[in-house]
Design a protein around this motif. Sequence first.
Motif, PDB file in Angstrom:
ATOM      1  N   PRO A 178       0.793  -1.241   0.000  1.00 44.88           N
ATOM      2  CA  PRO A 178       0.000   0.000   0.000  1.00 44.88           C
ATOM      3  C   PRO A 178       0.822   1.287   0.000  1.00 44.88           C
ATOM      4  CG  PRO A 178      -0.931  -1.608   1.509  1.00 44.88           C
ATOM      5  CD  PRO A 178       0.373  -2.165   1.068  1.00 44.88           C
ATOM      6  N   ASP A 179       2.010   1.269   0.605  1.00 48.35           N
ATOM      7  CA  ASP A 179       2.814   2.493   0.668  1.00 48.35           C
ATOM      8  C   ASP A 179       3.138   3.024  -0.725  1.00 48.35           C
ATOM      9  OD1 ASP A 179       2.774   2.376   3.378  1.00 48.35           O
ATOM     10  OD2 ASP A 179       4.837   1.685   3.627  1.00 48.35           O
ATOM     11  N   ALA A 180       3.463   2.130  -1.645  1.00 45.54           N
ATOM     12  CA  ALA A 180       3.793   2.556  -3.001  1.00 45.54           C
ATOM     13  C   ALA A 180       2.582   3.148  -3.703  1.00 45.54           C
ATOM     14  CB  ALA A 180       4.334   1.376  -3.803  1.00 45.54           C
ATOM     15  N   VAL A 181       1.406   2.592  -3.419  1.00 41.69           N
ATOM     16  CA  VAL A 181       0.173   3.126  -4.010  1.00 41.69           C
ATOM     17  C   VAL A 181      -0.083   4.532  -3.469  1.00 41.69           C
ATOM     18  CG1 VAL A 181      -2.303   2.799  -4.319  1.00 41.69           C
ATOM     19  CG2 VAL A 181      -0.773   0.807  -4.245  1.00 41.69           C
ATOM     20  N   GLY A 182       0.113   4.708  -2.170  1.00 43.12           N
ATOM     21  CA  GLY A 182      -0.065   6.023  -1.568  1.00 43.12           C
ATOM     22  C   GLY A 182       0.890   7.050  -2.141  1.00 43.12           C
ATOM     23  N   GLN A 183       2.128   6.633  -2.387  1.00 41.18           N
ATOM     24  CA  GLN A 183       3.116   7.533  -2.980  1.00 41.18           C
ATOM     25  C   GLN A 183       2.689   7.972  -4.374  1.00 41.18           C
ATOM     26  OE1 GLN A 183       6.976   5.723  -3.368  1.00 41.18           O
ATOM     27  NE2 GLN A 183       7.989   7.625  -3.957  1.00 41.18           N
ATOM     28  N   LEU A 184       2.257   7.023  -5.191  1.00 34.52           N
ATOM     29  CA  LEU A 184       1.795   7.345  -6.543  1.00 34.52           C
ATOM     30  C   LEU A 184       0.586   8.270  -6.498  1.00 34.52           C
ATOM     31  CD1 LEU A 184       1.817   6.961  -9.603  1.00 34.52           C
ATOM     32  CD2 LEU A 184       0.489   4.855  -9.271  1.00 34.52           C
ATOM     33  N   ASP A 185      -0.337   8.001  -5.594  1.00 43.58           N
ATOM     34  CA  ASP A 185      -1.542   8.827  -5.481  1.00 43.58           C
ATOM     35  C   ASP A 185      -1.191  10.274  -5.119  1.00 43.58           C
ATOM     36  OD1 ASP A 185      -4.508   9.066  -5.369  1.00 43.58           O
ATOM     37  OD2 ASP A 185      -4.108   9.529  -3.260  1.00 43.58           O
ATOM     38  N   ARG A 186      -0.194  10.445  -4.268  1.00 43.67           N
ATOM     39  CA  ARG A 186       0.216  11.803  -3.896  1.00 43.67           C
ATOM     40  C   ARG A 186       0.782  12.558  -5.097  1.00 43.67           C
ATOM     41  NH1 ARG A 186       1.835   8.916   0.691  1.00 43.67           N
ATOM     42  NH2 ARG A 186       4.012   8.778   0.023  1.00 43.67           N
ATOM     43  N   TYR A 187       1.551  11.875  -5.923  1.00 40.73           N
ATOM     44  CA  TYR A 187       2.098  12.522  -7.116  1.00 40.73           C
ATOM     45  C   TYR A 187       0.986  12.929  -8.086  1.00 40.73           C
ATOM     46  CZ  TYR A 187       6.686  10.664  -5.700  1.00 40.73           C
ATOM     47  OH  TYR A 187       7.844  10.382  -5.016  1.00 40.73           O
ATOM     48  N   VAL A 188       0.060  12.008  -8.301  1.00 44.15           N
ATOM     49  CA  VAL A 188      -1.046  12.286  -9.216  1.00 44.15           C
ATOM     50  C   VAL A 188      -1.876  13.462  -8.703  1.00 44.15           C
ATOM     51  CG1 VAL A 188      -3.208  11.384 -10.144  1.00 44.15           C
ATOM     52  CG2 VAL A 188      -1.154   9.949 -10.143  1.00 44.15           C
ATOM     53  N   THR A 189      -2.180  13.452  -7.406  1.00 42.98           N
ATOM     54  CA  THR A 189      -2.964  14.542  -6.807  1.00 42.98           C
ATOM     55  C   THR A 189      -2.245  15.875  -6.940  1.00 42.98           C
ATOM     56  OG1 THR A 189      -3.985  13.011  -5.217  1.00 42.98           O
ATOM     57  CG2 THR A 189      -4.026  15.364  -4.679  1.00 42.98           C
ATOM     58  N   ALA A 190      -0.923  15.869  -6.710  1.00 41.11           N
ATOM     59  CA  ALA A 190      -0.147  17.107  -6.807  1.00 41.11           C
ATOM     60  C   ALA A 190      -0.168  17.654  -8.227  1.00 41.11           C
ATOM     61  CB  ALA A 190       1.291  16.856  -6.358  1.00 41.11           C
ATOM     62  N   LEU A 191      -0.026  16.799  -9.222  1.00 42.74           N
ATOM     63  CA  LEU A 191      -0.030  17.264 -10.607  1.00 42.74           C
ATOM     64  C   LEU A 191      -1.405  17.757 -11.047  1.00 42.74           C
ATOM     65  CD1 LEU A 191       2.338  14.774 -12.468  1.00 42.74           C
ATOM     66  CD2 LEU A 191       2.666  17.217 -12.104  1.00 42.74           C
ATOM     67  N   ARG A 192      -2.439  17.110 -10.532  1.00 44.37           N
ATOM     68  CA  ARG A 192      -3.793  17.575 -10.849  1.00 44.37           C
ATOM     69  C   ARG A 192      -4.014  18.975 -10.295  1.00 44.37           C
ATOM     70  NH1 ARG A 192      -6.827  11.843  -9.480  1.00 44.37           N
ATOM     71  NH2 ARG A 192      -6.569  10.910 -11.570  1.00 44.37           N
ATOM     72  N   ARG A 193      -3.501  19.248  -9.116  1.00 50.35           N
ATOM     73  CA  ARG A 193      -3.647  20.576  -8.520  1.00 50.35           C
ATOM     74  C   ARG A 193      -2.839  21.612  -9.275  1.00 50.35           C
ATOM     75  NH1 ARG A 193      -2.964  18.634  -2.209  1.00 50.35           N
ATOM     76  NH2 ARG A 193      -5.118  17.900  -1.915  1.00 50.35           N
ATOM     77  N   GLU A 194      -1.682  21.196  -9.830  1.00 44.56           N
ATOM     78  CA  GLU A 194      -0.826  22.122 -10.558  1.00 44.56           C
ATOM     79  C   GLU A 194      -1.373  22.426 -11.953  1.00 44.56           C
ATOM     80  OE1 GLU A 194       3.068  20.420 -10.588  1.00 44.56           O
ATOM     81  OE2 GLU A 194       3.175  20.292  -8.394  1.00 44.56           O
ATOM     82  N   SER A 195      -2.202  21.510 -12.458  1.00 43.04           N
ATOM     83  CA  SER A 195      -2.752  21.705 -13.795  1.00 43.04           C
ATOM     84  C   SER A 195      -3.947  22.657 -13.740  1.00 43.04           C
ATOM     85  CB  SER A 195      -3.195  20.364 -14.381  1.00 43.04           C
ATOM     86  OG  SER A 195      -3.834  20.545 -15.614  1.00 43.04           O
ATOM     87  N   HIS A 196      -3.949  23.664 -14.608  1.00 41.41           N
ATOM     88  CA  HIS A 196      -5.024  24.658 -14.605  1.00 41.41           C
ATOM     89  C   HIS A 196      -5.925  24.545 -15.831  1.00 41.41           C
ATOM     90  CE1 HIS A 196      -3.072  26.563 -11.209  1.00 41.41           C
ATOM     91  NE2 HIS A 196      -1.950  26.669 -11.907  1.00 41.41           N
ATOM     92  N   ASP A 197      -5.651  23.539 -16.671  1.00 41.29           N
ATOM     93  CA  ASP A 197      -6.453  23.410 -17.890  1.00 41.29           C
ATOM     94  C   ASP A 197      -7.307  22.154 -17.898  1.00 41.29           C
ATOM     95  OD1 ASP A 197      -4.505  21.509 -18.127  1.00 41.29           O
ATOM     96  OD2 ASP A 197      -3.631  22.292 -19.982  1.00 41.29           O
ATOM     97  N   GLY A 198      -7.421  21.516 -16.725  1.00 44.60           N
ATOM     98  CA  GLY A 198      -8.274  20.335 -16.620  1.00 44.60           C
ATOM     99  C   GLY A 198      -7.693  19.092 -17.266  1.00 44.60           C
ATOM    100  N   THR A 199      -6.384  19.078 -17.490  1.00 44.83           N
ATOM    101  CA  THR A 199      -5.743  17.910 -18.100  1.00 44.83           C
ATOM    102  C   THR A 199      -5.939  16.676 -17.232  1.00 44.83           C
ATOM    103  OG1 THR A 199      -4.054  19.288 -19.128  1.00 44.83           O
ATOM    104  CG2 THR A 199      -3.535  16.945 -18.883  1.00 44.83           C
TER     105      THR A 199
END
Length: 232
Positions: A178-199
């Motif tokens: 599960p730790d690796a899944v949590g790490q990946l989820d944090r990266y995805v969440t961070a990039l979604r927040r950084e994206s301003h065009d709904g990518t």
Amino acid sequence: MDDASAARETVQAGLDAGELVTVFGRCRVDYDGRASSELGPGDRLLVLKPDGTALVHTDEGHQPVNWQPPGCDHEARLTDGELHVHSVRTTPEETLDVYFASVAAVNRYAVTDDSELSVSGTEADLREHVLESPSLVEAGFEPRATERETAAGAVDIYGVDADGNAVVVELKRRRVGPDAVGQLDRYVTALRRESHDGTTVRGILVAPSVTERASELLAEQGLEFVALEPPE
């Protein structure tokens, strides 16, 4: 080998010949230098290397309980009827003294080893494998950057899929939980927040295998998994 004098002669002969010398027996150890320490009697293995390294090992763990770095001078002595190995370092000034109340074994080895350690199967190997053959992740995957920084840390591989969606690839060289899944989820969440065009941002975990719980979390969080071994 109970004869301390014979043990001393064997150890010193090995040291003079530039050999690897090992002594096993019941000993006590004194260290003096940047600090001071005393280790009471116990059954231990002393390893003396041609480069001046000295290591005192117990029956637990892989780290020595006392040691001297390369560049030290070793000498085998007789002190009060005991084999006494004296190791000295001049810069900084440090001494290690090992006193053997009894010696079970002394060995000398003329060692030749010119090979260098070659490590394979690392996450770096896995990353290069994916960069050379992006289709291992999926058809149409196009890597754009490695170690891309996000608010949650550095993404192993950042790219886009065949539809132009952003893809975060997290690499692991071994079976993960599960730790690796949590790490990946944090990266995805961070990039979604950084994206301003709904990518759309997808997350793909690449590893040899995952635990059952990790597989469940991947599904729950809308993340994906690709089974891939590091190259030999």
